[in-house]
Motif scaffolding. Sequence first.
Motif, PDB file in Angstrom:
ATOM      1  N   CYS A  80     -17.578  28.430  -9.154  1.00 14.23           N
ATOM      2  CA  CYS A  80     -17.723  27.449  -8.086  1.00 14.23           C
ATOM      3  C   CYS A  80     -16.383  27.345  -7.373  1.00 14.23           C
ATOM      4  N   ILE A  81     -16.382  27.598  -6.068  1.00 17.83           N
ATOM      5  CA  ILE A  81     -15.148  27.586  -5.283  1.00 17.83           C
ATOM      6  C   ILE A  81     -15.198  26.420  -4.304  1.00 17.83           C
ATOM      7  N   GLU A  82     -14.164  25.580  -4.326  1.00 15.95           N
ATOM      8  CA  GLU A  82     -14.094  24.438  -3.416  1.00 15.95           C
ATOM      9  C   GLU A  82     -12.845  24.524  -2.552  1.00 15.95           C
ATOM     10  N   LEU A  83     -12.901  23.803  -1.412  1.00  9.55           N
ATOM     11  CA  LEU A  83     -11.724  23.650  -0.557  1.00  9.55           C
ATOM     12  C   LEU A  83     -10.929  22.464  -1.063  1.00  9.55           C
ATOM     13  N   LYS A  84      -9.699  22.701  -1.491  1.00  5.12           N
ATOM     14  CA  LYS A  84      -8.810  21.641  -1.933  1.00  5.12           C
ATOM     15  C   LYS A  84      -7.533  21.709  -1.107  1.00  5.12           C
ATOM     16  N   ASP A  85      -7.269  20.668  -0.332  1.00  5.36           N
ATOM     17  CA  ASP A  85      -6.072  20.632   0.518  1.00  5.36           C
ATOM     18  C   ASP A  85      -5.972  21.875   1.398  1.00  5.36           C
ATOM     19  N   GLY A  86      -7.112  22.317   1.903  1.00  2.00           N
ATOM     20  CA  GLY A  86      -7.123  23.437   2.834  1.00  2.00           C
ATOM     21  C   GLY A  86      -7.147  24.804   2.201  1.00  2.00           C
ATOM     22  N   LYS A  87      -7.183  24.871   0.865  1.00  2.00           N
ATOM     23  CA  LYS A  87      -7.172  26.161   0.171  1.00  2.00           C
ATOM     24  C   LYS A  87      -8.405  26.309  -0.711  1.00  2.00           C
ATOM     25  N   LEU A  88      -8.901  27.554  -0.811  1.00  2.00           N
ATOM     26  CA  LEU A  88     -10.036  27.845  -1.673  1.00  2.00           C
ATOM     27  C   LEU A  88      -9.575  27.926  -3.114  1.00  2.00           C
ATOM     28  N   VAL A  89     -10.208  27.140  -3.985  1.00  2.00           N
ATOM     29  CA  VAL A  89      -9.806  27.066  -5.387  1.00  2.00           C
ATOM     30  C   VAL A  89     -11.052  27.150  -6.271  1.00  2.00           C
ATOM     31  N   SER A  90     -11.006  27.998  -7.305  1.00  2.00           N
ATOM     32  CA  SER A  90     -12.092  28.067  -8.278  1.00  2.00           C
ATOM     33  C   SER A  90     -11.922  26.912  -9.260  1.00  2.00           C
ATOM     34  N   ILE A  91     -12.941  26.047  -9.347  1.00  2.00           N
ATOM     35  CA  ILE A  91     -12.776  24.838 -10.152  1.00  2.00           C
ATOM     36  C   ILE A  91     -13.622  24.822 -11.426  1.00  2.00           C
ATOM     37  N   ARG A  92     -14.710  25.582 -11.439  1.00  2.63           N
ATOM     38  CA  ARG A  92     -15.524  25.647 -12.655  1.00  2.63           C
ATOM     39  C   ARG A  92     -16.405  26.890 -12.596  1.00  2.63           C
ATOM     40  N   ASN A  93     -16.992  27.257 -13.721  1.00  3.49           N
ATOM     41  CA  ASN A  93     -17.883  28.407 -13.787  1.00  3.49           C
ATOM     42  C   ASN A  93     -19.277  27.985 -14.209  1.00  3.49           C
ATOM     43  N   TYR A  94     -20.270  28.686 -13.673  1.00  5.24           N
ATOM     44  CA  TYR A  94     -21.653  28.504 -14.086  1.00  5.24           C
ATOM     45  C   TYR A  94     -22.150  29.821 -14.680  1.00  5.24           C
ATOM     46  N   ARG A  95     -23.115  29.715 -15.573  1.00 10.27           N
ATOM     47  CA  ARG A  95     -23.624  30.909 -16.225  1.00 10.27           C
ATOM     48  C   ARG A  95     -25.146  30.931 -16.164  1.00 10.27           C
TER      49      ARG A  95
ATOM     50  N   SER B 104      -8.591  21.293  10.720  1.00  8.46           N
ATOM     51  CA  SER B 104      -9.692  20.810   9.883  1.00  8.46           C
ATOM     52  C   SER B 104      -9.415  20.939   8.397  1.00  8.46           C
ATOM     53  N   LEU B 105      -8.423  21.792   8.031  1.00 12.59           N
ATOM     54  CA  LEU B 105      -8.179  22.112   6.624  1.00 12.59           C
ATOM     55  C   LEU B 105      -9.461  22.581   5.945  1.00 12.59           C
ATOM     56  N   ASN B 106     -10.304  23.271   6.719  1.00 13.91           N
ATOM     57  CA  ASN B 106     -11.600  23.682   6.196  1.00 13.91           C
ATOM     58  C   ASN B 106     -12.109  24.930   6.895  1.00 13.91           C
ATOM     59  N   ILE B 107     -13.183  25.474   6.343  1.00 13.55           N
ATOM     60  CA  ILE B 107     -13.833  26.650   6.910  1.00 13.55           C
ATOM     61  C   ILE B 107     -15.338  26.474   6.801  1.00 13.55           C
ATOM     62  N   THR B 108     -16.073  27.404   7.350  1.00 14.89           N
ATOM     63  CA  THR B 108     -17.538  27.501   7.321  1.00 14.89           C
ATOM     64  C   THR B 108     -18.192  26.110   7.368  1.00 14.89           C
ATOM     65  N   GLY B 109     -19.038  25.757   6.404  1.00 17.93           N
ATOM     66  CA  GLY B 109     -19.785  24.505   6.478  1.00 17.93           C
ATOM     67  C   GLY B 109     -18.919  23.272   6.525  1.00 17.93           C
ATOM     68  N   GLY B 110     -17.749  23.288   5.897  1.00 16.31           N
ATOM     69  CA  GLY B 110     -16.842  22.151   5.953  1.00 16.31           C
ATOM     70  C   GLY B 110     -16.332  21.920   7.365  1.00 16.31           C
ATOM     71  N   LEU B 111     -15.929  22.993   8.021  1.00 17.86           N
ATOM     72  CA  LEU B 111     -15.496  22.904   9.415  1.00 17.86           C
ATOM     73  C   LEU B 111     -16.662  22.500  10.301  1.00 17.86           C
ATOM     74  N   ALA B 112     -17.826  23.078  10.047  1.00 15.93           N
ATOM     75  CA  ALA B 112     -19.019  22.737  10.835  1.00 15.93           C
ATOM     76  C   ALA B 112     -19.344  21.257  10.716  1.00 15.93           C
ATOM     77  N   ALA B 113     -19.197  20.697   9.515  1.00 16.41           N
ATOM     78  CA  ALA B 113     -19.496  19.275   9.313  1.00 16.41           C
ATOM     79  C   ALA B 113     -18.595  18.403  10.172  1.00 16.41           C
ATOM     80  N   ILE B 114     -17.303  18.727  10.223  1.00 12.66           N
ATOM     81  CA  ILE B 114     -16.366  17.948  11.033  1.00 12.66           C
ATOM     82  C   ILE B 114     -16.708  18.062  12.512  1.00 12.66           C
ATOM     83  N   VAL B 115     -16.961  19.292  12.970  1.00 11.46           N
ATOM     84  CA  VAL B 115     -17.287  19.505  14.385  1.00 11.46           C
ATOM     85  C   VAL B 115     -18.565  18.757  14.764  1.00 11.46           C
ATOM     86  N   MET B 116     -19.572  18.818  13.891  1.00 12.09           N
ATOM     87  CA  MET B 116     -20.841  18.184  14.222  1.00 12.09           C
ATOM     88  C   MET B 116     -20.746  16.663  14.207  1.00 12.09           C
TER      89      MET B 116
END
Length: 283
Positions: free
Chosen positions: A190-205, A116-128
């Motif tokens: 903010c952490i996203e899945l990119k190509d199967g890896k968790l990557v921090s892409i931006r910050n919120y304050r 799935s190259l994903n985890i948690t909700g991303g994996l759940a979305a594919i399965v569902m």
Amino acid sequence: MRKIILSTDSGADLPKELVEKYQIQVAPMHIIMDGKDYLDGELSVEEVFEYYNRTKKIPSTAATNVQEYHDFFSKIRSDFPDSLIIHIGCTSKASVTFQSAVIAAKEFDDLFLVDSLNITGGLAAIVMYAAILLEHEPSIDHNRLIEKIESFVPKTRLAILPGSLDFLKAGGRVSNLVYLGGALLKIKPCIELKDGKLVSIRNYRGKMSIVAEKFMRDFLNEYNIDRKLLFLIYSIGLDESIKNRMVEIARGKGFENVKWMQAGAGISTHAGPGGFGVAGLEL
């Protein structure tokens, strides 16, 4: 016509009612706390957080091993004789879990694996999406179904907003300098899945109530997510008012089905209490 059985890993965090409705088989991963090995699901998330509050340590996680997968697939065959099994596993780029499934699968005929190259909700979305497709087209050829599932993988979008930097620091995932700066400035990555890896892409304050709404709107504006189904992910401690507001935003964007799912013990060791995430398939 042979029955197609879908299976996945506990890292999908699929809600129990969906697991039961679609007869999805779930292979448990491991949580290790105080030197004791628990199957994912045996240990509540509350116990994980209580352990951290008491010791300032977080439990470790471990993959499902080859023998466990062999036993898991064997049980599916026993429960569903003459079935075809399609296993949609956690990302191979963040865990050895998928490799263990690949090795175990060599002992079985008519068992097919999808990374799935994903985890948690991303994996759940594919399965569902696979489960719903199979429900609507029960006679679909398994090769066609696998093609469809594999086409979902690059379209899956998952973003997570950790509730606390404490867990990221305790797990060695951020430096002391980043932790101190983030704590002082109330920064949430903010952490996203990119190509199967968790990557921090931006910050919120700011406060979570403000940040969560900005995070949600940014995600839905950036990605054209299929309006048929949206997964919202929370870890214990996320305020109910925030959860209600996220549903309002999703409904306002035209989502037909908004499904909340609680992060399990595994993802909660990363996100900490009060975390929030969103996942779906991009059109």
